[in-house]
Design a protein around this motif. Sequence first.
Motif, PDB file in Angstrom:
ATOM      1  N   HIS A 176      66.142  99.053  11.043  1.00 19.66           N
ATOM      2  CA  HIS A 176      66.177 100.498  10.809  1.00 19.66           C
ATOM      3  C   HIS A 176      66.858 101.244  11.956  1.00 19.66           C
ATOM      4  N   GLN A 177      66.469 100.958  13.197  1.00 19.32           N
ATOM      5  CA  GLN A 177      67.057 101.637  14.352  1.00 19.32           C
ATOM      6  C   GLN A 177      68.063 100.762  15.098  1.00 19.32           C
ATOM      7  N   PHE A 178      68.021  99.489  14.891  1.00 18.31           N
ATOM      8  CA  PHE A 178      68.832  98.517  15.625  1.00 18.31           C
ATOM      9  C   PHE A 178      70.301  98.915  15.629  1.00 18.31           C
ATOM     10  N   LYS A 179      70.910  98.988  16.828  1.00 19.01           N
ATOM     11  CA  LYS A 179      72.317  99.359  16.953  1.00 19.01           C
ATOM     12  C   LYS A 179      72.920  98.667  18.172  1.00 19.01           C
ATOM     13  N   PRO A 180      73.853  97.771  17.988  1.00 17.02           N
ATOM     14  CA  PRO A 180      74.468  97.090  19.135  1.00 17.02           C
ATOM     15  C   PRO A 180      75.568  97.930  19.781  1.00 17.02           C
ATOM     16  N   ASP A 181      75.776  97.702  21.051  1.00 20.20           N
ATOM     17  CA  ASP A 181      76.915  98.316  21.736  1.00 20.20           C
ATOM     18  C   ASP A 181      78.216  97.673  21.283  1.00 20.20           C
ATOM     19  N   ILE A 182      78.157  96.357  21.064  1.00 21.86           N
ATOM     20  CA  ILE A 182      79.311  95.621  20.532  1.00 21.86           C
ATOM     21  C   ILE A 182      78.829  94.797  19.346  1.00 21.86           C
ATOM     22  N   ALA A 183      79.315  95.127  18.161  1.00 23.52           N
ATOM     23  CA  ALA A 183      79.002  94.362  16.954  1.00 23.52           C
ATOM     24  C   ALA A 183      80.167  93.428  16.653  1.00 23.52           C
ATOM     25  N   VAL A 203      76.294  91.218   1.210  1.00 26.69           N
ATOM     26  CA  VAL A 203      77.340  91.906   1.973  1.00 26.69           C
ATOM     27  C   VAL A 203      76.771  93.145   2.659  1.00 26.69           C
ATOM     28  N   ASN A 204      76.018  93.941   1.920  1.00 29.78           N
ATOM     29  CA  ASN A 204      75.446  95.156   2.494  1.00 29.78           C
ATOM     30  C   ASN A 204      74.498  94.851   3.645  1.00 29.78           C
ATOM     31  N   SER A 205      73.774  93.738   3.536  1.00 27.78           N
ATOM     32  CA  SER A 205      72.874  93.342   4.626  1.00 27.78           C
ATOM     33  C   SER A 205      73.656  93.027   5.888  1.00 27.78           C
ATOM     34  N   LYS A 206      74.781  92.341   5.741  1.00 28.84           N
ATOM     35  CA  LYS A 206      75.624  92.051   6.896  1.00 28.84           C
ATOM     36  C   LYS A 206      76.121  93.344   7.547  1.00 28.84           C
ATOM     37  N   PHE A 207      76.522  94.311   6.717  1.00 26.17           N
ATOM     38  CA  PHE A 207      77.109  95.535   7.245  1.00 26.17           C
ATOM     39  C   PHE A 207      76.072  96.493   7.828  1.00 26.17           C
ATOM     40  N   ARG A 208      74.809  96.190   7.650  1.00 31.58           N
ATOM     41  CA  ARG A 208      73.790  97.002   8.322  1.00 31.58           C
ATOM     42  C   ARG A 208      73.936  96.914   9.836  1.00 31.58           C
ATOM     43  N   LEU A 209      74.582  95.857  10.301  1.00 27.46           N
ATOM     44  CA  LEU A 209      74.811  95.682  11.731  1.00 27.46           C
ATOM     45  C   LEU A 209      75.583  96.862  12.321  1.00 27.46           C
ATOM     46  N   VAL A 210      76.484  97.449  11.542  1.00 27.54           N
ATOM     47  CA  VAL A 210      77.373  98.487  12.082  1.00 27.54           C
ATOM     48  C   VAL A 210      77.028  99.884  11.580  1.00 27.54           C
ATOM     49  N   GLU A 211      76.024 100.010  10.725  1.00 33.44           N
ATOM     50  CA  GLU A 211      75.723 101.294  10.079  1.00 33.44           C
ATOM     51  C   GLU A 211      75.449 102.410  11.078  1.00 33.44           C
ATOM     52  N   ARG A 212      74.758 102.112  12.161  1.00 38.79           N
ATOM     53  CA  ARG A 212      74.336 103.158  13.081  1.00 38.79           C
ATOM     54  C   ARG A 212      75.223 103.253  14.324  1.00 38.79           C
ATOM     55  N   GLN A 213      76.294 102.497  14.340  1.00 39.74           N
ATOM     56  CA  GLN A 213      77.205 102.575  15.477  1.00 39.74           C
ATOM     57  C   GLN A 213      77.972 103.896  15.477  1.00 39.74           C
ATOM     58  N   THR A 214      78.405 104.303  16.657  1.00 42.88           N
ATOM     59  CA  THR A 214      79.207 105.516  16.810  1.00 42.88           C
ATOM     60  C   THR A 214      80.510 105.151  17.505  1.00 42.88           C
ATOM     61  N   ALA A 215      81.342 106.156  17.733  1.00 40.45           N
ATOM     62  CA  ALA A 215      82.632 105.927  18.387  1.00 40.45           C
ATOM     63  C   ALA A 215      82.469 105.450  19.817  1.00 40.45           C
ATOM     64  N   ASP A 216      81.277 105.595  20.390  1.00 42.41           N
ATOM     65  CA  ASP A 216      81.024 105.093  21.748  1.00 42.41           C
ATOM     66  C   ASP A 216      80.772 103.590  21.769  1.00 42.41           C
ATOM     67  N   ASP A 217      80.557 103.013  20.587  1.00 46.62           N
ATOM     68  CA  ASP A 217      80.326 101.573  20.462  1.00 46.62           C
ATOM     69  C   ASP A 217      81.620 100.880  20.038  1.00 46.62           C
ATOM     70  N   PHE A 218      81.557  99.560  19.976  1.00 48.39           N
ATOM     71  CA  PHE A 218      82.730  98.771  19.585  1.00 48.39           C
ATOM     72  C   PHE A 218      82.351  97.829  18.445  1.00 48.39           C
ATOM     73  N   VAL A 219      83.291  97.625  17.521  1.00 52.45           N
ATOM     74  CA  VAL A 219      83.091  96.634  16.472  1.00 52.45           C
ATOM     75  C   VAL A 219      84.267  95.656  16.498  1.00 52.45           C
ATOM     76  N   VAL A 220      83.964  94.424  16.818  1.00 51.11           N
ATOM     77  CA  VAL A 220      84.943  93.334  16.794  1.00 51.11           C
ATOM     78  C   VAL A 220      84.897  92.748  15.392  1.00 51.11           C
TER      79      VAL A 220
END
Length: 448
Positions: A176-183, A203-220
């Motif tokens: 629910h709140q989990f948000k990585p700095d680098i996904a 697929v949607n479960s996998k993408f929950r990893l990035v749902e709460r990220q912002t422009a200050d985070d990174f997605v590889v």
Amino acid sequence: MKTLKNFPYQHVLVLGLAKSGQAAAQLLYDSHISFAINDKQPFEHNETAQYFAELGVEVVTGDHPLSVLDGVDLVVKNPGIPHQHVIVAEAEKQGVPVVTEVELAYLLIDGPLVAITGTNGKTTTTTLVHRILDEAGLNPLLAGNIGVVASEVVREQKPSQPVVMELSSFQLKAIHQFKPDIAVLLNITEAHLDYHQTLEDYVNSKFRLVERQTADDFVVYNHDDSTIASKQEWLQATPVPFSVTHSMDYGVTCFDGDIYIGQERLMAERDVALPGDHNLENVLASIAVASQFNVPHSVIESVLKQFTGVKHRLQFVKSVDGRLVYNDSKATNILATTKAIQSFSNPIVLIAGGLDRGVAFDELIAQFDGVKYCVVYGESAQKIAHSAYEHDYHNVTICDNIDDATNEAYLQSEVGDVILLSPACASWDQFKTFEDRGDMFIDVVHKL
């Protein structure tokens, strides 16, 4: 040792006492948070339940009565328990949040968090990222689905110490709140439909990893993966793509035999020690993560020239009478086995089979150009053999178990062949884990 502070829930239910449940329960107990435990294993055979009962914790075992939800405002469930489970379904019906143990771990993290997911390659990439950051002197912690419970590990985390975490779709579906700095999104293809019921849910479960990220985070992310590419709008973080097929001005790429970070050459592809074409994607993803930590290129190159992989993941076992034997027990789906097959130019004698998860094997058989013989075993053996016959492939033998299958594979092989255990199925029909299956295979190989 860290404990939960300002925890917003009054009474928690820990559902399932596997490793993650035990760690969650211990964390809640040490944090003086009211909680109860519900586990299917009978009390007399349940040492963990007995331990917590002695501490005064309410424990209900052997069954799952709905009464365990009375007064509960949060459920922490074992990742392997499906959302169709009677307690989980009722909790969600009542509006009670259901999370996995990594959600509790996230509340304790004080430092950079790298979270890695994908259908295939998670453990290899997580291990490689950890190795590079460690060689760079960053003293990273390793946690998550890789076998080290996150909420145990992060309790010992020092300020600013990086955490590298592998995450499965089972874990991600209940955050629910989990948000990585680098996904890190490695790849997504059809898998675990027995758990998720639909590909869309997976697929949607996998993408929950990035749902709460912002422009200050990174997605590889894998620029070459069609499923990831089709959901670009989900990516709110600063993008760091990697590609083995495209030349790009940014991100990490491999073309003309060389690996580049942005437009700067890092090293020759041939100098990467990790075998298999599919592992090149894992290598590029790891480089992309390391570059966000400003790891010197010399350190990255040095690690990549030495890192040869992880046990049970295209692991070279030994040479037996001129046959090269590989253990790829972690290949629990068709795509993983396909990539393993494509890693070799030698003729392959393939050992496949295991738990029947309801998938068709036509896509696997379509990759059998390099497979001279296939030995199948376990619950899915007949199904794989039938698919082979349907595609006019008849070099198949059905065996009962890994022991017989390995000996049969040896008999069907010749000098120069690769004997490859890459099951394309889960292990749970005959083994507790894919590690147990791989260890059994290794034991049999050493007896040949």
